[in-house]
Design an enzyme around this catalytic site. Structure first.
Site, PDB file in Angstrom:
ATOM      1  N   ASP A   1       0.852  -1.199   0.000  1.00  0.00           N
ATOM      2  CA  ASP A   1       0.000   0.000   0.000  1.00  0.00           C
ATOM      3  C   ASP A   1       0.882   1.241   0.000  1.00  0.00           C
ATOM      4  O   ASP A   1       2.062   1.183   0.356  1.00  0.00           O
ATOM      5  CB  ASP A   1      -0.957   0.024   1.206  1.00  0.00           C
TER       6      ASP A   1
ATOM      7  N   GLU B   1       0.055  -0.954   5.912  1.00  0.00           N
ATOM      8  CA  GLU B   1       1.149  -0.392   6.719  1.00  0.00           C
ATOM      9  C   GLU B   1       0.983   1.102   6.897  1.00  0.00           C
ATOM     10  O   GLU B   1       1.201   1.636   7.984  1.00  0.00           O
ATOM     11  CB  GLU B   1       2.504  -0.707   6.073  1.00  0.00           C
TER      12      GLU B   1
HETATM   13  N1  BES Z   1       8.809   3.051   5.440  1.00  0.00           N
HETATM   14  C1  BES Z   1       8.195   3.945   6.356  1.00  0.00           C
HETATM   15  C2  BES Z   1       8.962   4.094   7.663  1.00  0.00           C
HETATM   16  C3  BES Z   1      10.378   4.590   7.538  1.00  0.00           C
HETATM   17  C4  BES Z   1      10.742   5.531   6.602  1.00  0.00           C
HETATM   18  C5  BES Z   1      11.335   4.096   8.379  1.00  0.00           C
HETATM   19  C6  BES Z   1      12.055   5.962   6.509  1.00  0.00           C
HETATM   20  C7  BES Z   1      12.628   4.538   8.304  1.00  0.00           C
HETATM   21  C8  BES Z   1      12.986   5.468   7.355  1.00  0.00           C
HETATM   22  C9  BES Z   1       6.774   3.456   6.643  1.00  0.00           C
HETATM   23  O1  BES Z   1       6.091   3.142   5.468  1.00  0.00           O
HETATM   24  C10 BES Z   1       5.998   4.575   7.282  1.00  0.00           C
HETATM   25  O2  BES Z   1       5.768   5.557   6.646  1.00  0.00           O
HETATM   26  N2  BES Z   1       5.589   4.388   8.543  1.00  0.00           N
HETATM   27  C11 BES Z   1       4.757   5.329   9.214  1.00  0.00           C
HETATM   28  C12 BES Z   1       4.135   4.713  10.433  1.00  0.00           C
HETATM   29  C13 BES Z   1       2.816   4.043  10.231  1.00  0.00           C
HETATM   30  C14 BES Z   1       2.295   3.528  11.551  1.00  0.00           C
HETATM   31  C15 BES Z   1       1.801   4.913   9.551  1.00  0.00           C
HETATM   32  C16 BES Z   1       5.554   6.519   9.701  1.00  0.00           C
HETATM   33  O3  BES Z   1       6.737   6.371  10.042  1.00  0.00           O
HETATM   34  O4  BES Z   1       4.970   7.582   9.740  1.00  0.00           O
HETATM   35 MN    MN Z   2       7.221   1.977   4.225  1.00  0.00          MN
HETATM   36 MN    MN Z   3       5.438   5.064   4.546  1.00  0.00          MN
END
Ligand code: BES
Ligand code: MN
Ligand code: MN
Length: 452
Positions: free
Chosen positions: A86, A150
């Site tokens: 997604d 995610e």
């Molecule tokens: N891939 C990201 C997280 C990320 C980005 C980790 C860059 C390390 C470096 C992931 O898809 C993301 O965006 N996670 C969200 C959290 C989720 C609970 C919505 C975030 O970090 O905001």
């Molecule tokens: Mn991600």
């Molecule tokens: Mn992300």
């Protein structure tokens, strides 16, 4: 051999990835529900074509999870690859220089929503697997679990994991959904922040009022919300919520020194963002502020009149979405509770405040002394010609803590994006070189890990 396979098939790899990127699998937007499923089916077909024993699109209460496996031999180690198909919404669309779901290559980078986060990175695993199958060199058992929620908090993945513990049995989790320092300075992520995501609503008078007739005599909820938000930080950049820092693990001077040895140019950082100065918690460097310190940020704020022209109004309500990034050993539910209590306690008498919690997630730190980490480190060294530096990223992948809790498994975060890839922003992109080197490094990881 592997290099040759990749270079011979590179154009096809990219064309396939482009087809996947054209499917707008925006999990947050119910209008894209069918597209999310289409993206899952696409992945299923590609995994089947690459040679897995079995692959299924597993239903959940929300978007489906794609699960596949290739079991070579029970005596070999098993790697569980996790990722997400997604993507974030593409807004604001008008700031994209090319349409978000029409991928193009510019300056050797793939521009599209999901190019880096995370379809592009998941696809490296599909193609690494294909290559190992075709060349008959797959040295481990592989399981794939790729979810479609995610970006909206992985609401149903926990249930799936709990209900399928036997099926998901593995020796390590492998994820490519993080960033590298640079191609010259490869790195492996060993820490992720947790998250508490809140929404607040401040209500003043029972209806919108004429700002001339009532202005000055009745509290304006937008003004009040702004001062409440302002009070959440002190002049040293610390969060003022009582108890917020109580459980924060402080690093030793030696640990901090080590993490600050990672190459970082403040000049380049500012230039990339077009800012003249940075701002953050006093006494900490930029890598520390994003890697080992908790934060509080407003993600959105609204109320009153925001349409064309001017309307004189003293609004009845104002709202904001506020997130807190957490570090070990903060606990998301506890921080949510502390925030709620505090925000209600600072509400002046002339407004009512409603606080609701959205999703949360726990921070994670992964080991650097495991055989899987060492295999990843060797793989980077082999492909990039340099040993990777362990880094702590500021983003969150809440299921890493959940995998540890539910399956007892450690994760290796082998990401190949850059912080500057504009994930979640307009013009998200991913280097073609990052993609290719990623495929090579993943193949090398399996080779080293099988020898453990
Ligand atoms: N891939 C990201 C997280 C990320 C980005 C980790 C860059 C390390 C470096 C992931 O898809 C993301 O965006 N996670 C969200 C959290 C989720 C609970 C919505 C975030 O970090 O905001
Ligand atoms: Mn991600
Ligand atoms: Mn992300």
């Amino acid at each position: 051999m592997i290099k040759e396979y990749i270079s011979t098939n590179k154009d096809r790899f990219l064309h396939e990835l482009f087809d996947w990127l054209r499917i707008p699998s925006v999990s947050a937007d119910s209008r894209h529900k069918a597209d999310v499923r289409k993206a899952a089916e696409f992945l299923k077909d590609k995994l089947a074509a690459a040679g897995v024993d079995s692959v299924e699109v597993c239903e959940t209460k929300g978007h489906p999870i794609v699960y596949a496996e290739k079991l070579v031999n029970p005596s070999l180690p098993t790697v569980l690859v996790y990722g997400h198909y997604d993507v974030q919404p593409a807004d604001p669309i008008n700031l994209w220089t090319s349409p978000p779901f029409e991928p193009v290559i510019k300056d050797s980078k793939i521009y599209a929503r999901g190019a880096c986060d995370d379809k592009g990175q998941v696809y490296m695993h599909v193609k690494a697997f294909e290559a190992m199958m075709k060349l008959n060199v797959l040295p481990c058992n592989i399981k794939f679990m790729v979810e479609g929620e995610e970006e909206v908090g992985s609401d149903n993945l926990g249930t799936f994991v709990k209900e399928n513990k036997a099926k998901l049995k593995a020796d390590v989790i492998l994820i490519s959904d993080t960033a590298l320092i640079s191609l010259e300075n490869p790195s492996i992520t060993v820490g992720l922040r947790g998250l508490s995501y809140m929404e607040v609503e401040v209500t003043g008078p029972n209806r919108d009022l004429h700002s001339g007739v009532y202005g000055g005599a009745v509290a304006n909820p937008i003004n009040v919300l702004c001062s409440m938000i302002e009070s959440l930080h002190d002049e040293a950049g610390k969060v003022t919520i009582p108890g917020f820092y109580d459980k924060v693990a402080e690093l030793t001077a030696a640990e901090r020194e080590a993490m600050n040895k990672a190459p970082f140019s403040l000049e380049d950082y500012k230039k990339d963002l077009n800012i003249d100065d940075i701002k953050g918690e006093r006494g900490y460097t930029t890598v520390e502020r994003t890697g080992i310190r908790p934060t509080l940020d407003v993600n959105g704020i609204w109320g009153g009149y925001t349409g064309e022209g001017a309307k004189t109004v003293l609004p009845s309500k104002a709202s904001a979405k506020i997130s807190m990034r957490l570090v070990p050993n903060q606990v998301s539910t506890e921080i949510t509770e502390l925030f709620t209590k505090h925000f209600q306690s600072i509400a002046p008498k002339y407004v009512k405040v409603k606080v609701t919690a959205h999703h949360g997630g726990e921070p994670a730190v992964t080991p650097t002394n495991s055989s899987a980490y060492k295999a990843a480190s060797h793989a980077f060294e082999e492909v990039f010609g340099k040993a990777p530096i362990p880094t702590r990223d500021g983003g969150s992948i809440p299921i890493v803590a959940l995998f540890k809790k539910e399956l007892g498994l450690d994760t290796v975060l082998m990401g190949f994006g850059f912080d500057s890839d504009a994930i979640h922003s307009p013009n998200e992109h991913y280097g073609v070189k990052n993609f290719i080197l990623g495929v090579e490094t993943i193949v090398a990881f399996y080779k080293h890990y099988a020898k453990k």
